[in-house]
Design an enzyme around this catalytic site. Structure first.
Site, PDB file in Angstrom:
ATOM      1  N   GLU A  17       0.873  -1.168  -0.083  1.00  0.00           N
ATOM      2  CA  GLU A  17      -0.176  -0.107   0.024  1.00  0.00           C
ATOM      3  C   GLU A  17       0.824   1.211   0.014  1.00  0.00           C
ATOM      4  O   GLU A  17       1.869   1.460   0.686  1.00  0.00           O
ATOM      5  CB  GLU A  17      -0.895  -0.273   1.192  1.00  0.00           C
ATOM      6  CG  GLU A  17      -1.814   1.095   1.308  1.00  0.00           C
ATOM      7  CD  GLU A  17      -3.014   0.770   1.931  1.00  0.00           C
ATOM      8  OE1 GLU A  17      -3.815  -0.229   2.115  1.00  0.00           O
ATOM      9  OE2 GLU A  17      -3.284   1.559   3.029  1.00  0.00           O
ATOM     10  N   LYS A 272       6.980   2.625   2.839  1.00  0.00           N
ATOM     11  CA  LYS A 272       8.156   2.264   3.140  1.00  0.00           C
ATOM     12  C   LYS A 272       8.797   0.964   2.330  1.00  0.00           C
ATOM     13  O   LYS A 272       8.504  -0.289   3.019  1.00  0.00           O
ATOM     14  CB  LYS A 272       8.061   1.924   4.510  1.00  0.00           C
ATOM     15  CG  LYS A 272       7.933   3.067   5.746  1.00  0.00           C
ATOM     16  CD  LYS A 272       8.116   2.790   7.205  1.00  0.00           C
ATOM     17  CE  LYS A 272       7.645   3.841   7.856  1.00  0.00           C
ATOM     18  NZ  LYS A 272       7.090   3.406   9.307  1.00  0.00           N
TER      19      LYS A 272
END
Ligand code: FAD
Length: 291
Positions: A17, A272
């Site tokens: 995501e 990340k």
């Protein structure tokens, strides 16, 4: 590719995501994050829409970058709490023009400073799903809450509304984050008993930073098992150790899910790529990606 087609295969899928940047000037940096995430070859990458104080302005741009520039299937989130019907129609048109086939249809968090819903808005995700279905030929997903949505009076009532969402045309569900897999197994049993049999993708949040935890828990209402709390307490003051432990905990959760037949996992990667990469490296023999 439609995500419903991916999920039909009897294979493990792991997706990631991203959230779009707040300012247009940050788009180039965000595109670099997309590139790094795409190199990991997840099954698809979802792009949030105005979540957690973020913006909805660049969701279509980021989904385009995921799919049409980097060749990974995109799932664009779309919420109706922050948009009126005209805006929804406009975004659907833009998604169609960009050949984005997958939408995660959500209500969104209701704004504190506005009367919700305004007359020209959808009340619930199920209404938005119906509208998207009428627009035509999108694969539509929705959200579900193994521990119950925070506004729901009971989990049973929440599941009844979830059924409406599926009947409205939702082809798969992604769960809110949870930290105890037994909560997920119990939920899967309960929804199946109610006749909800679309694929359910388990949402896993790798916790890699102590500040993130309190906020996340208050937003999601997720219960933290003792084993998880012990990790946070032990490593709260050592960011690198906490990140390593958070990645290990998420990996462990995913292995247990797959071992118990939950083949589809969505990692809340929060922009990340290194965290997503570390988890996928840990699973290299369990989730084999095409070269
Ligand atoms: P709904 O399905 O409409 O449900 C909301 C509440 O209303 C529930 O309590 C439900 O039981 C109840 N309900 C549903 N239908 C009815 C009905 N007909 N009558 C009465 N009550 C009803 N937020 C963002 O802003 N942007 C994002 O990109 C985003 N992505 C998310 C991704 C996932 C996987 C998840 C789990 C959540 C995400 N959220 C996002 C947060 C989500 O928008 C909120 O949790 C929101 O409060 C509920 O959205 P929903 O689509 O589940 O709403």
């Amino acid at each position: 590719m439609k995500i419903s087609e991916q999920l039909k295969r009897n294979e493990v899928t792991i997706s990631c995501e991203l959230f779009p940047p707040k300012k247009g000037s940050e788009l180039a940096k965000a595109h670099e994050v997309v590139r790094e995430m795409a190199r990991l070859k997840p099954a698809y990458i979802s792009v949030t829409y105005g979540a957690s104080g973020g913006t909805s302005e660049h969701t279509v741009d980021m989904a385009n970058e995921v799919q049409n520039v980097n060749g990974i299937t995109a799932l664009a989130h779309l919420t109706c709490a922050s948009s009126d019907r005209e805006k929804i129609q406009q975004v659907l048109k833009e998604l169609k023009e960009n050949k984005i086939e997958n939408i995660l249809a959500l209500r969104g968090d209701t704004p504190d400073d506005l009367d919700f819903p305004l007359p020209n808005q959808y009340h619930h995700a199920s209404e938005l799903i119906e509208e998207i279905r009428k627009f035509g030929d999108f694969c539509i997903g929705g959200a579900c809450y193994p521990e119950g949505h925070p506004e729901a009076l009971t989990i049973e009532a929440d599941i009844d509304y979830l059924k409406r969402k599926v009947e409205a045309g939702c082809e798969f569900l992604t769960t809110q984050m949870f930290f105890d897999n037994n909560v997920m197994y119990n939920f899967l049993y309960r929804i199946l008993k109610k006749g909800i049999d679309v694929p359910v993708i388990a949402g896993i949040m790798p916790v890699t930073n102590a500040k993130q935890i309190q906020r996340m828990v208050s937003l999601s209402g997720a219960v933290l098992p003792q084993r998880f709390r012990a990790i946070v307490e032990r490593f709260a003051d050592d960011a690198v150790a906490l990140s390593q432990a958070g990645i290990a905990y998420a990996t462990d959760q995913i292995i247990d899910l797959i071992a118990n037949g939950v083949n589809h996992v969505h990692i809340y990667t929060m922009n990340k790529p290194h965290v997503a990469g570390a988890i996928l490296d840990n699973l290299s023999e369990i989730y084999k990606r095409e070269e």
